[in-house]
Design an enzyme around this catalytic site. Sequence first.
Site, short mmCIF file in Angstrom:
data_model
loop_
_atom_site.label_atom_id
_atom_site.label_comp_id
_atom_site.label_asym_id
_atom_site.label_seq_id
_atom_site.Cartn_x
_atom_site.Cartn_y
_atom_site.Cartn_z
N ASN A 26 -11.81 -3.81 -1.34
CA ASN A 26 -11.90 -3.15 -0.05
C ASN A 26 -12.40 -1.73 -0.31
O ASN A 26 -11.62 -0.83 -0.64
CB ASN A 26 -10.53 -3.13 0.65
CG ASN A 26 -10.62 -2.64 2.08
OD1 ASN A 26 -11.42 -1.75 2.39
ND2 ASN A 26 -9.80 -3.19 2.96
N GLU A 41 -10.43 1.87 -1.13
CA GLU A 41 -10.62 2.55 -2.41
C GLU A 41 -11.10 3.98 -2.20
O GLU A 41 -10.65 4.91 -2.89
CB GLU A 41 -11.60 1.78 -3.28
CG GLU A 41 -11.06 0.45 -3.78
CD GLU A 41 -12.06 -0.33 -4.60
OE1 GLU A 41 -13.10 0.26 -4.99
OE2 GLU A 41 -11.83 -1.52 -4.87
N THR A 79 -6.60 -2.96 -12.24
CA THR A 79 -5.79 -3.62 -11.21
C THR A 79 -6.50 -4.86 -10.69
O THR A 79 -5.88 -5.91 -10.48
CB THR A 79 -5.49 -2.65 -10.05
OG1 THR A 79 -4.84 -1.47 -10.56
CG2 THR A 79 -4.57 -3.30 -9.02
N ARG A 135 0.84 -1.21 0.00
CA ARG A 135 0.00 0.00 0.00
C ARG A 135 0.87 1.25 0.00
O ARG A 135 0.55 2.24 -0.68
CB ARG A 135 -0.94 -0.02 1.20
CG ARG A 135 -2.03 -1.08 1.11
CD ARG A 135 -3.11 -0.89 2.16
NE ARG A 135 -4.09 -1.97 2.11
CZ ARG A 135 -4.14 -2.97 2.98
NH1 ARG A 135 -3.26 -3.03 3.98
NH2 ARG A 135 -5.05 -3.92 2.87
#
Length: 257
Positions: free
Chosen positions: A194, A198, A242, A16
């Site tokens: 999630n 987002e 993605t 992340r």
Amino acid sequence: MDFTRPETVLDLANIRDELVRMEDSIIFKFIERSHFPTCPAVYLKNDPRLPLPDFEGSFLDWALIHMEITHSQLRRFESPDETPFFPDKIVKPILPSINYPRVLAPYAPQVNYNDKVKTLYEKEIIPLISKCDGDRPENYGSVATSDIEALQSLSRRIHFGKFVAEAKFQDDKPLYTDLIKRGDIDGIMQHITNSAVEEKILQRLIRKAEVYGVDPINNQNERRITPEYLVKIYKEFVIPLTKDVEIDYLLKRLEYP
């Protein structure tokens, strides 16, 4: 990210953090591209305004192939996080190979969505980030150079989904093994999504566009990239692609213990 240390590469927190850093790269590449018009001649196959002897394709294709040939000689595409747009054109590096520990499954390089990335970039993103519609022949080289940098940044971000997918698979093997065996694409999509994360991404992009998109000294009212367009690009193109990469990777995952 240190690809010689697999334990750090598959840490979701590290992933992340890397994705957050990629946001800055993508935004600044878009800002650089925003100085130029759309220049449609750059993207048209065999356009007479840009004659390319013995080549079938657009001026951008020609420039991108030659750039990837050079980058492959510098072993760019040996790195697990790099995916070429023209994998059949790259050549062997002139630098010694780096023996990266295996982090992804062996088929990972075949999960290549760059054709879609390039098509969406040319047809959907260019009209949003360009200074204006129109053709400026004196800008063709600069446009192609900016496009290549933007495409490479987008590609790296989107294909990082392979690392996200592997990390999630390792984190809950029983769950994903069951979903994969049943071919439950909707179930996989549900578990890789999630919504809270987002939404944080989109809110962060709004703040970054508000800060980066305006020159703080000159032309304060002239915005080079708008929060609205940046959110649209991520929400409609980057995040969905993605996820496609993640699902494509996961569906083959049980073939390799």
